[in-house]
Design an enzyme around this catalytic site. Structure first.
Site, mmCIF file in Angstrom:
data_model
loop_
_atom_site.group_PDB
_atom_site.id
_atom_site.type_symbol
_atom_site.label_atom_id
_atom_site.label_comp_id
_atom_site.label_asym_id
_atom_site.label_seq_id
_atom_site.Cartn_x
_atom_site.Cartn_y
_atom_site.Cartn_z
ATOM 1 C CB CYS A 5 28.042 3.291 16.833
ATOM 2 S SG CYS A 5 29.340 4.470 17.138
ATOM 3 C CB THR A 52 -0.920 -0.017 1.246
ATOM 4 O OG1 THR A 52 -1.715 -1.199 1.173
ATOM 5 C CG2 THR A 52 -1.821 1.209 1.292
#
Ligand code: PLP
Length: 396
Positions: free
Chosen positions: A326, A239
Site C-alpha cells: 500500500c 540511551t
C-alpha cells in the site's frame, strides 16, 4: 461504531501497560546510565521489565535479551551481524529464508545479495508454509543462517518451528525466527524451539511502538550494528528507552497471562466471524482454524478488490487490511497469496481481519452485518464477478 480489526499491523496499548509507563516521562525521566538519583531511580523498574521479558519467552536470564527500537532493527541486526561474523569474516556465503518472510527479513537479504551473499527463498505450500524437506535440501556446508518466521503476518499460519530448529541444529546452522506475530498469540518458548536468535516487537502485543527485542542464545557472538556509549552491555548502544522497556515488559507479562484467553475467547470470536464469511458464496480462507494464530483470517472474496472492500468497511468504521504494501496508489495483490500460487485475480481480493483480546462480541456481530452487505453491494457493481478464478498451484 468503530471496530479495529487490524491488530496484526499494531495493537492498542493495554491500559495497564500505559499506567506502568507514565511515571517515566515526567517524573523519573533521568538517564538510567547517569550516576545520580534521577538515573538510578528507574533501575528497579528496568530490572523488573527485563525479568518479565526473559521469563515470557523462557530464556535463561536477562542477559539473553537485548532491547532494540523495533523488530525491524532486531532482524537487521541478526542478518547483518551473521553476515559480518560468518560470511565476511568466515567461511560461509549462504542464507536461507522463506518466500513469505516480512520485508524486514526479505529486504535485508536482498541487500546482502547485492553484496554477493547467496540467498535461498524457500517456496511455500498451498497453506503458505515451507516444507521441511525443502529446507533440508537447501542447506549446504556454507549455509550460515536460516531465518524463518514463527507465524505469518498475513495468514496467521504457524510454522513448524521446533522441527526447523532441530534441522538447523543437526546441520550446525544458526537459526533465527521472526516471532513478531507469535508473541501473545501462541506459546513462545525459545528453549523448546531451539532458536539461536528471535525477534519481537512490543506494539504487536499491546505494548508501545518504538521498542522491540532480540533474544540471543547463551551469549552467541553477534557483531553490534549500533556503536556508541556501550549500553546494553556494549551490544547495542543508545540511551535506554526507559518507558518503552518498562511498557514492553508489562505487555509481555500480560500477553503470556492472556494466552488461554487468546486461545479460547479471541479464537471463538475469530471463528464466528470466519464461519459467517465462509457462508458467503465464493469466499476462501487460507489454512484451517487450528493451524493459525487464534486472531487472524486472510479471506479472499472472489470478484472484489481488497481495496474496494477496505474502503467499504472503513466507511462503516471498520479497520482491516489487504496485506499489500500500500505504499503506492496502484492496486496491489497480496504477496503471500502470490507466493501460495493464487492467480493474480484472486490475490487482489485478499482481506486480512485480525482481532485482539480487546475485540468484543458486539464488534464482531456488527462486522458480519457490514461485511455481508458490502459483498452484496460490491458484487452488484463489479463487472469482474462473472468468472471463477482458480488457484493454479493448490487447486483450492
Ligand atoms: N515481522 C513481522 C512478521 C511483522 O508483522 C512486522 C510488522 O508488521 C515486522 C516484522 C516488523 O515489525 P516492526 O514494524 O515493529 O519493526
Amino acid at each position: 461504531m468503530r471496530v479495529y480489526l487490524d491488530n496484526n499491523a499494531t495493537t492498542i496499548v493495554d491500559p495497564k501497560v500505559y499506567e506502568m509507563m507514565e511515571p517515566f516521562f515526567i517524573q523519573m525521566y533521568g538517564n538510567p546510565n547517569s550516576l545520580h538519583r534521577f538515573g538510578s531511580e528507574s533501575h528497579p523498574a528496568l530490572r523488573c521489565a527485563m525479568d518479565q521479558l526473559y521469563k515470557g519467552i523462557n530464556a535463561r536470564n536477562e542477559d539473553d535479551i537485548v532491547v532494540t527500537s523495533c523488530a525491524t532493527e532486531s532482524i537487521n541486526w541478526v542478518i547483518k551481524g551473521v553476515y559480518f561474523d560468518h560470511i565476511v569474516n568466515g567461511e560461509k556465503d549462504h542464507i536461507i529464508i522463506s518466500e513469505v518472510e516480512h520485508p524486514a527479513v526479505s529486504a535485508t537479504c536482498k541487500f546482502l545479495e547485492s553484496l554477493g551473499v547467496k540467498v535461498t527463498y524457500l517456496p511455500v505450500n498451498e497453506k503458505g508454509v515451507i516444507e521441511l524437506e525443502s529446507l533440508k535440501n537447501a542447506i549446504t556446508p556454507t549455509t550460515a543462517l536460516v531465518s524463518i518466521m514463527w507465524a505469518n503476518n498475513e495468514t496467521g499460519m504457524i510454522f513448524p518451528i521446533e522441527e526447523i530448529g532441530k534441522i538447523c541444529r543437526e546441520n550446525g546452522v544458526l537459526f533465527h525466527s521472526d516471532a513478531v506475530q507469535a508473541i501473545g498469540k501462541v506459546s513462545v518458548d525459545v528453549q523448546k524451539a531451539g532458536v539461536d536468535f528471535m525477534s519481537f516487537s512490543a506494539h504487536k502485543f499491546h505494548g508501545p511502538k518504538g521498542v522491540g527485542g532480540l533474544f540471543i542464545k547463551d551469549g552467541q557472538k553477534l557483531t553490534s550494528l549500533l556503536h556508541g556509549g556501550e549500553h546494553m552491555g556494549g551490544r547495542r548502544s543508545g540511551t535506554l528507552n526507559t518507558a518503552g522497556i518498562v511498557g514492553m515488559g508489562m505487555a509481555m507479562e500480560l500477553a503470556v497471562a492472556n494466552l488461554d484467553f487468546e486461545k479460547n475467547n479471541v479464537k471463538r470470536l475469530r471463528d464466528k466471524l470466519e464461519d459467517a464469511i465462509l457462508q458467503i458464496e465464493d469466499t476462501f480462507v487460507i489454512g484451517t482454524k487450528e493451524e493459525r494464530t487464534p486472531n487472524t483470517i486472510l479471506v479472499s472474496v472472489k470478484g472484489i478488490e481488497g481495496e474496494a472492500m477496505l474502503w467499504d468497511l472503513n466507511k462503516n468504521g471498520i479497520a482491516a487490511s489487504t496485506g499489500s504494501a500500500c505504499a503506492s496508489e496502484a492496486l496491489e495483490s497480496n504477496p503471500v497469496m502470490e507466493a501460495i500460487g493464487a492467480e493474480a485475480d484472486l490475490a487482489h481480493t485478499a482481506l486480512r481481519l485480525s482481532l485482539s483480546r480487546f475485540t468484543t462480541q458486539e464488534e464482531i456481530d456488527y462486522t458480519i452485518e457490514i461485511l455481508k452487505a458490502a459483498v452484496t453491494r460490491l458484487r452488484g457493481i463489479s463487472s469482474t464477478y462473472s468468472y471463477a478464478p482458480t488457484w493454479h498451484k493448490s487447486g483450492l
